[in-house]
Write a protein that holds these residues in place. Structure first.
Motif, PDB file in Angstrom:
ATOM      1  N   ARG A   1       0.853  -1.309  -0.078  1.00  0.00           N
ATOM      2  CA  ARG A   1      -0.129   0.302   0.045  1.00  0.00           C
ATOM      3  C   ARG A   1       0.907   1.318  -0.090  1.00  0.00           C
ATOM      4  O   ARG A   1       0.549   2.348  -0.403  1.00  0.00           O
ATOM      5  CB  ARG A   1      -0.913  -0.184   1.153  1.00  0.00           C
TER       6      ARG A   1
ATOM      7  N   ALA B   1      -1.715   8.698   4.025  1.00  0.00           N
ATOM      8  CA  ALA B   1      -3.059   9.139   3.235  1.00  0.00           C
ATOM      9  C   ALA B   1      -3.500  10.501   3.929  1.00  0.00           C
ATOM     10  O   ALA B   1      -4.007  11.284   3.364  1.00  0.00           O
ATOM     11  CB  ALA B   1      -3.913   8.063   3.639  1.00  0.00           C
TER      12      ALA B   1
ATOM     13  N   GLY C   1      -8.389   2.483  -2.471  1.00  0.00           N
ATOM     14  CA  GLY C   1      -9.560   3.588  -2.244  1.00  0.00           C
ATOM     15  C   GLY C   1      -9.711   4.179  -3.547  1.00  0.00           C
ATOM     16  O   GLY C   1      -9.211   3.932  -4.606  1.00  0.00           O
TER      17      GLY C   1
ATOM     18  N   ARG D   1      -9.173   6.807   0.868  1.00  0.00           N
ATOM     19  CA  ARG D   1      -8.037   6.079   1.409  1.00  0.00           C
ATOM     20  C   ARG D   1      -7.865   6.503   2.587  1.00  0.00           C
ATOM     21  O   ARG D   1      -7.248   5.602   3.424  1.00  0.00           O
ATOM     22  CB  ARG D   1      -6.538   6.459   0.360  1.00  0.00           C
TER      23      ARG D   1
ATOM     24  N   SER E   1      -7.937   3.723   5.897  1.00  0.00           N
ATOM     25  CA  SER E   1      -6.530   3.144   6.588  1.00  0.00           C
ATOM     26  C   SER E   1      -6.972   2.845   8.093  1.00  0.00           C
ATOM     27  O   SER E   1      -5.961   2.192   8.569  1.00  0.00           O
ATOM     28  CB  SER E   1      -5.522   4.491   6.396  1.00  0.00           C
TER      29      SER E   1
END
Length: 391
Positions: free
Chosen positions: A259, A324, A354, A360, A364
């Motif tokens: 990620r 993020a 996302g 996103r 998270s």
């Protein structure tokens, strides 16, 4: 530190890559998508079954359970190759990665062939019944009761956040069987078919997935479960729980590293603040992979290092969340609506982390909760690494 692999590991990777190149379902066949983490479309069942038969589903397993007795490092490169191509090996990740793995570790031979093999071959799907309204990270506080009545247990209680339960065939369910024992000692594990009378599944949406339902409440009202469905010894469910989550956590840091890579791919720094946020994310991503490689090396030598798993889980989940948040702040109002993802996805690819930067950031938080909250990880680190008193 040597960040390369031996020739046999690279041969293993090349063989798996060749298998993927030859056998991936084409996009015309794979149009139907999964509705939840326990819903597996027919084409995906065939894909999972092929991997099982060829030993590529869970390579660390013996051949009769979908593997090829791969080493831990070989298992790592298997996951890394899947991640690099961003493809699923199963659309029932908890069933394959936690439920079946727990059955193989703690189940009888009959239970392994009755449930684990069908789950691994995608003939049935499974979900994990752990969390409750008052027992999330503190699993030992669970209240769902199972009382023995002759040749059956009678189960009453509630689970929540049970991903995919409305599409699952069976639930690996943690229950309290001795209310008078210390809370870690009186827990047992039952395999409960979802069609059992008295089992009610109620899916619900979330901030991000209001229409694409996955989370469930599950209610047990005098549900009768045969004694033969007990997984592991009676009242030894805490040991099963630790083993279940261990299957999930061993290489969990890799998903956070992926990620972070996706974040770095999509975030284009524009000003001084953006460059600082980007540089911080780069450093976090490198630190996570280096610490993860160190933990992998220790584990491959047979060294037990539970604390490093907590450090990696804490670092990875919070690094993703911080990245993020900085990106959302840098994007300003546009971050609430405009897609952040730039790379296309095809039929077998993993879902995007996302859509907008806001999505996103909202997603998270799952990473800092699922599999043990950040608070729990800090407690483990404080006690087992720093040697601080429990008080």
């Amino acid at each position: 530190m040597q960040l390369t692999f031996d020739a046999d590991v690279e041969r293993f990777r090349a063989e798996f890559a060749a298998f993927l190149d030859e056998h991936l379902p084409d996009e015309a066949v794979a149009k139907e998508r999964s509705r939840s983490s326990s819903d597996v479309p027919e084409w995906a069942r065939r894909w999972q079954r092929l991997q099982f038969d060829e030993g590529w589903l869970l390579p660390g397993n013996p051949p009769e359970f979908g593997g090829r007795d791969a080493t831990l490092v070989q298992q790592y490169v298997h996951l890394a190759e899947l991640s690099r191509r961003r493809i699923y090996h199963s659309f029932n990740p908890q069933g394959v990665g936690i439920v079946a793995a727990s059955l193989l570790s703690f189940g009888t031979e009959e239970q392994k062939h009755r449930w684990a093999v069908p789950i691994l071959r995608a003939e049935i799907t499974a979900s994990l019944g752990m969390s409750e309204p008052g027992a999330g990270s503190d699993l030992a506080s669970l209240r769902t009761r199972a009382v023995r009545d002759g040749a059956e247990f009678v189960v009453n209680g509630q689970k929540v956040w049970t991903s995919g339960a409305h599409d699952a065939d069976v639930l690996l369910t943690f229950v309290r069987t001795d209310p008078d024992a210390p809370k870690h000692k009186g827990i047992s594990v039952l395999m409960i078919p979802t069609g059992t009378p008295g089992v009610t599944r109620r899916p619900f949406g979330s901030l991000i997935a209001r229409d694409d339902l996955d989370f469930n409440e599950v209610f047990f009202t005098d549900a009768r479960v045969p004694l033969e469905n007990l997984i592991g010894p009676l009242n030894e469910g805490w040991r099963v729980a630790n083993g279940s989550l261990g299957h999930e956590r061993t290489l969990l840091w890799l998903s956070f590293a992926d990620r972070m890579d996706e974040f770095l791919h999509d975030f284009t720094p524009r000003g001084p603040l953006d460059r600082d946020a980007y540089a911080t994310a780069v450093m976090d991503a490198h630190a996570l992979r280096l610490l993860g490689s160190t933990a992998l090396a220790r584990a491959s030598r047979g060294e037990e290092d539970t604390a490093s798993i907590s450090v990696l889980k804490l670092l990875g989940s919070e690094a993703v969340q911080a990245a993020a948040e900085r990106a959302l702040s840098s994007a300003g109002p546009e971050g609430l609506a405009h897609p952040a993802r730039t790379a296309p996805y095809t039929h077998l690819h993993l879902e995007s982390f996302g859509g907008s930067w806001f999505e996103r950031y909202a997603r998270s938080f799952a990473g800092t909760i699922a599999g043990g909250t950040s608070e729990i990880q800090r407690t483990i680190i404080a006690e087992r690494v720093l040697g601080l008193p429990r008080s």
